[in-house]
Motif scaffolding. Structure first.
Motif, mmCIF file in Angstrom:
data_model
loop_
_atom_site.group_PDB
_atom_site.id
_atom_site.type_symbol
_atom_site.label_atom_id
_atom_site.label_comp_id
_atom_site.label_asym_id
_atom_site.label_seq_id
_atom_site.Cartn_x
_atom_site.Cartn_y
_atom_site.Cartn_z
ATOM 1 N N HIS A 65 22.896 37.823 28.553
ATOM 2 C CA HIS A 65 24.351 38.754 28.967
ATOM 3 C C HIS A 65 25.571 37.982 27.965
ATOM 4 O O HIS A 65 26.574 38.325 27.409
ATOM 5 C CB HIS A 65 24.516 39.119 30.106
ATOM 6 C CG HIS A 65 23.792 39.952 31.293
ATOM 7 N ND1 HIS A 65 22.249 39.867 30.721
ATOM 8 C CD2 HIS A 65 23.530 41.422 31.633
ATOM 9 C CE1 HIS A 65 22.114 41.258 31.236
ATOM 10 N NE2 HIS A 65 22.860 42.271 31.373
ATOM 11 N N GLU A 102 17.189 41.918 25.951
ATOM 12 C CA GLU A 102 16.016 42.330 27.257
ATOM 13 C C GLU A 102 14.896 43.271 26.770
ATOM 14 O O GLU A 102 14.283 43.110 26.457
ATOM 15 C CB GLU A 102 15.988 41.779 28.497
ATOM 16 C CG GLU A 102 17.254 42.484 28.906
ATOM 17 C CD GLU A 102 17.853 42.025 30.125
ATOM 18 O OE1 GLU A 102 17.899 40.934 31.211
ATOM 19 O OE2 GLU A 102 18.329 42.934 31.120
ATOM 20 N N HIS A 103 16.064 44.356 27.020
ATOM 21 C CA HIS A 103 15.098 45.749 27.268
ATOM 22 C C HIS A 103 14.932 46.595 25.120
ATOM 23 O O HIS A 103 13.644 47.063 25.413
ATOM 24 C CB HIS A 103 15.413 46.451 27.246
ATOM 25 C CG HIS A 103 16.350 45.945 28.698
ATOM 26 N ND1 HIS A 103 15.512 45.647 29.626
ATOM 27 C CD2 HIS A 103 17.388 46.248 29.542
ATOM 28 C CE1 HIS A 103 16.315 45.251 30.857
ATOM 29 N NE2 HIS A 103 17.274 45.463 30.701
ATOM 30 N N HIS A 124 18.070 48.908 34.298
ATOM 31 C CA HIS A 124 17.768 49.454 32.307
ATOM 32 C C HIS A 124 16.599 48.735 32.415
ATOM 33 O O HIS A 124 16.022 48.727 31.580
ATOM 34 C CB HIS A 124 19.002 49.163 31.734
ATOM 35 C CG HIS A 124 20.059 49.711 31.910
ATOM 36 N ND1 HIS A 124 21.220 48.886 32.023
ATOM 37 C CD2 HIS A 124 20.429 50.937 32.181
ATOM 38 C CE1 HIS A 124 22.392 50.177 32.403
ATOM 39 N NE2 HIS A 124 21.762 51.169 32.454
ATOM 40 N N SER A 298 24.108 47.398 21.911
ATOM 41 C CA SER A 298 23.326 47.477 23.359
ATOM 42 C C SER A 298 22.147 47.871 23.557
ATOM 43 O O SER A 298 21.136 48.174 22.292
ATOM 44 C CB SER A 298 24.011 48.372 24.067
ATOM 45 O OG SER A 298 23.350 50.364 24.309
ATOM 46 N N CYS A 299 21.097 47.454 24.981
ATOM 47 C CA CYS A 299 20.236 47.640 24.728
ATOM 48 C C CYS A 299 19.609 49.633 25.227
ATOM 49 O O CYS A 299 18.262 49.610 24.779
ATOM 50 C CB CYS A 299 19.418 47.457 26.142
ATOM 51 S SG CYS A 299 20.903 48.537 27.292
ATOM 52 N N CYS A 359 24.890 41.067 24.796
ATOM 53 C CA CYS A 359 24.936 42.357 25.198
ATOM 54 C C CYS A 359 26.151 42.473 25.564
ATOM 55 O O CYS A 359 26.915 43.568 24.949
ATOM 56 C CB CYS A 359 24.435 41.781 26.752
ATOM 57 S SG CYS A 359 23.182 42.253 27.586
ATOM 58 N N CYS A 362 29.344 45.164 25.939
ATOM 59 C CA CYS A 362 28.604 46.559 26.884
ATOM 60 C C CYS A 362 28.726 46.179 28.071
ATOM 61 O O CYS A 362 28.948 47.383 29.252
ATOM 62 C CB CYS A 362 26.950 46.793 26.794
ATOM 63 S SG CYS A 362 26.416 47.706 27.813
ATOM 64 N N LEU A 363 28.840 45.144 28.943
ATOM 65 C CA LEU A 363 29.579 44.795 30.131
ATOM 66 C C LEU A 363 30.612 44.128 30.228
ATOM 67 O O LEU A 363 30.908 43.650 31.213
ATOM 68 C CB LEU A 363 28.515 43.910 30.758
ATOM 69 C CG LEU A 363 28.149 42.493 30.987
ATOM 70 C CD1 LEU A 363 26.970 41.749 32.017
ATOM 71 C CD2 LEU A 363 27.588 41.794 29.378
ATOM 72 N N ASN A 381 25.665 52.139 27.729
ATOM 73 C CA ASN A 381 25.480 53.552 28.842
ATOM 74 C C ASN A 381 26.104 53.364 30.026
ATOM 75 O O ASN A 381 25.859 53.949 30.741
ATOM 76 C CB ASN A 381 23.854 52.590 29.234
ATOM 77 C CG ASN A 381 23.992 51.279 29.356
ATOM 78 O OD1 ASN A 381 24.920 50.936 30.304
ATOM 79 N ND2 ASN A 381 22.377 50.713 28.939
ATOM 80 N N ARG A 387 34.745 48.917 33.048
ATOM 81 C CA ARG A 387 33.187 48.110 32.610
ATOM 82 C C ARG A 387 33.343 47.048 30.891
ATOM 83 O O ARG A 387 32.826 46.001 30.956
ATOM 84 C CB ARG A 387 32.368 50.081 32.292
ATOM 85 C CG ARG A 387 30.946 49.395 30.943
ATOM 86 C CD ARG A 387 30.451 48.341 31.998
ATOM 87 N NE ARG A 387 29.012 48.298 31.401
ATOM 88 C CZ ARG A 387 27.172 47.875 32.735
ATOM 89 N NH1 ARG A 387 27.697 47.499 32.992
ATOM 90 N NH2 ARG A 387 26.250 47.551 31.330
HETATM 91 S S1 SF4 Z 1 23.670 47.817 29.703
HETATM 92 FE FE1 SF4 Z 1 24.649 46.653 28.330
HETATM 93 S S2 SF4 Z 1 24.910 44.403 29.661
HETATM 94 FE FE2 SF4 Z 1 23.207 45.382 31.019
HETATM 95 S S3 SF4 Z 1 21.433 44.585 29.536
HETATM 96 FE FE3 SF4 Z 1 21.360 46.829 27.907
HETATM 97 S S4 SF4 Z 1 23.138 45.650 26.824
HETATM 98 FE FE4 SF4 Z 1 23.113 44.114 27.969
#
Ligand code: SF4
Lengths: 419, 166
Positions: A65, A102-103, A124, A298-299, A359, A362-363, A381, A387
């Motif tokens: 993150h 991670e995802h 997620h 992003s994921c 990340c 994204c966050l 997402n 955000r």
């Molecule tokens: S939504 Fe964004 S912050 Fe959360 S795991 Fe996916 S890329 Fe990372």
């Protein structure tokens, strides 16, 4: 009585013949995940028990993150993970430089397979449903408990069956299907439920497209999103997954809370307007919306296919002079493949910034935070208030084709506009 | 368990990014998190909220991320309980796991106005609005979840289990 794929996987892991929606079960988990935001809290709670982790092979810790660490506090949090992984001999710890979001990373590394029951202290985690697994987000305390016991309690969810009919239009992918769907059912339309994605449009969708859809099941409030296992799933896990797996299928007489039929052939490229993912519109319905930044990553959409789509549009063109385009491959391996395919060169030649996997924006973490009043088109997402930065900034969610076209035009644009 | 306090009201779909923005998640210190609770929606909230107050909100409270920092921030800000028409799934789990009492009641969510004094009777499953002289029914918690709450949260519950196993 027939069961859905979700019910069967939960039953199998709880050691039961049959489960039904609403039932609370204690189930064995195949994998537990934590990241640099959620794992530090989990580790703190875990230490109170004074035990060792239940199985060091079945825990994954991914500092993604705020990494590469954006400030001192983030560095301290990441260090907690690193030290814990060494102490507990957790081999699935992924360091910067070998890391990924991670995802994107866990399926790529073969850590998740069909029929698995996976929990992650990240909402997620539902992404892995693309592989025909039940995967769901939990909190840090749940992770702490699971790291000690290898178990977690679940309420068996009801299932909404979504059937996507017809053939997709050009430039329409998993992101457009899921934004459209959330637009139809709302951000709590599947609250506490499983979303089961089926139909010929789904069968035709790539694995990357399926990951994108499963990823956003949580944006409709779902516990998990899940896909039937087919030849594409098996081809994906081939050479990755190192352990046994079991393919489950929904019974023909399974009970669904709702069955929703969607004519996928009529769906155009979608955009979700601020500040909820349910504010879905066709990109062509939007008027002139000027933007300041584009984020592709992003994921949700940081996989190779996403980068290919963006590169196909950006190739030989220039990012609009007033736009910052930030492209973030989801994992080190995706980065490498994009490099080999010449995609990274296309991005750099177009005037985009390419980052190591993170990340990041994204966050609203780092690597592209929005100032007051700024607008971004992002392949991420969530477009909640604040955000991606200032509470008065705005995020418009879209797929990589719309994002790339918008980067060129300096406003939200349909992919056809740059042909 | 009886909880009585003054209500702060919020609307529908209050997400974890407004409950505690991600930019503050480079720490998990509850007191530090509490200082930024609800900041992007109501910047004055953290300063205004008093020990023992209650949050009342609409549907899908706590949607979004799995960050346990969200219920932690609310709890550390002094909030004794959250009432909502409905809760997002992970927030619901997290609140129970960390011992933040939550109550699902669509009637209460619709009836309670900002500043109302309410009394929650957890055993009876009823919320009384002392300001308006109304009372609302609460959706009861499953017995298994009541067991976790009675143990003082998930970790004490697991601790008993782990020790039993060894
Ligand atoms: S939504 Fe964004 S912050 Fe959360 S795991 Fe996916 S890329 Fe990372």
């Amino acid at each position: 009585m027939g069961m859905t794929i979700t019910e069967k996987i939960l039953a199998a892991h709880a050691g039961l013949e049959q489960v039904e929606p609403g039932q609370l079960v204690n189930a064995r988990i195949d994998l537990a995940l934590g990241n640099d935001i959620t794992a530090p809290l989990a580790i703190k709670e875990f230490r109170k028990l004074g035990v060792k982790v239940f199985d060091p092979e079945r825990i994954a810790l991914v500092p993604d993150h705020f990494t590469p660490a954006k400030d001192i506090k983030s560095a301290e949090q990441a260090k907690l993970l690193r030290d814990f992984a060494r102490e507990q001999k957790i081999s699935n710890y992924f360091e910067v430089g070998r890391m990924g979001i991670e995802h994107c990373l866990l399926p790529e590394q073969g850590l998740v397979g069909p029929g698995d029951l996976v929990i992650g202290a990240d909402s997620h985690t539902c992404t892995y449903g693309a592989l025909g697994a039940v995967a769901t987000g939990i909190g840090s305390t749940d992770l702490a408990a699971a790291m000690a016991t290898g178990e977690c309690w679940f309420r068996v969810p009801e299932t909404i069956l979504l059937r996507y009919h017809g053939q997709l239009q050009p430039y329409v992918g998993g992101k457009d299907l899921i934004i459209y769907t959330i637009g139809q059912i709302g951000v709590d339309g599947a609250r506490y439920m499983a979303m089961e994605f089926t139909g010929e449009a789904i069968a035709a969708l790539s694995m990357d497209g399926r990951f994108t859809m499963a990823n956003m099941a949580i944006e409709a409030g779902a516990k998990n999103g899940i896909f039937p296992v087919d030849a594409k799933t098996l081809a994906y896990i081939e050479g990755r997954l190192q352990r046994d797996y079991r393919v489950f299928q929904s019974d023909a007489d399974a009970t669904y809370a709702e069955i929703i039929d969607i004519d996928a052939s009529s769906i155009e490229p979608q955009v979700a307007l601020p500040h909820l993912p349910e504010n879905a519109r066709s990109v062509r319905e939007l008027g002139e919306i000027k933007i300041d930044q584009v984020v592709i990553g992003s994921c949700t959409n940081g996989r190779l296919e996403d980068l290919r789509q963006a590169a196909a549009i950006l190739k030989g063109r220039q990012v609009h002079p007033e736009i910052r385009a930030i492209i973030i491959p989801g994992t080190q391996q995706i980065y490498r493949e994009a490099l080999d395919e010449g995609l990274i060169q296309i991005f750099i030649d177009a005037g985009a910034a390419v980052s190591t996997p993170t990340c990041g924006p994204c966050l609203g973490g780092h690597m592209g935070i929005l100032a007051k009043g700024e607008r971004a088109v992002a392949t991420t997402n969530r477009n909640f208030v604040g955000r991606m930065g200032h509470p008065e900034s705005e995020v418009y969610l879209a797929g990589p084709a719309v994002a790339a076209a918008s980067a060129i035009k300096g406003r939200i644009a349909a992919p056809e506009e740059v042909r | 368990m009886i909880i009585q306090g003054k209500c702060h009201t919020f609307g529908n779909d209050i997400d974890t990014d407004v409950i505690i923005p991600a930019r503050y998640l480079n720490t998990s210190d509850p007191q530090e998190l509490a200082r930024h609770c609800m900041e992007d929606l109501d910047p004055g909230f953290a300063g205004r909220v008093q020990q023992g107050d209650i949050i009342a909100a609409g549907k899908n409270f706590g949607c979004g991320s799995s960050r346990e920092h969200a219920p932690l921030a609310i709890k550390a800000a002094g909030v004794r309980a959250v009432i909502a028409a409905s809760f997002a799934r992970i927030f619901y789990r997290n609140a129970i796991n960390i011992g933040l009492p939550i109550f699902e009641s669509a009637a209460a969510a619709a009836g309670i106005q900002a500043g109302d004094e309410v009394k929650i009777d957890a055993e009876q499953g009823v919320i009384v609005n002392l300001t308006r002289g109304e009372s609302y029914e609460v959706t009861p918690l499953p017995p298994f979840i009541q067991e976790i709450i009675a143990a003082g949260g998930l970790m004490p519950w697991v601790a008993r289990k782990v020790n039993r196993d060894v």
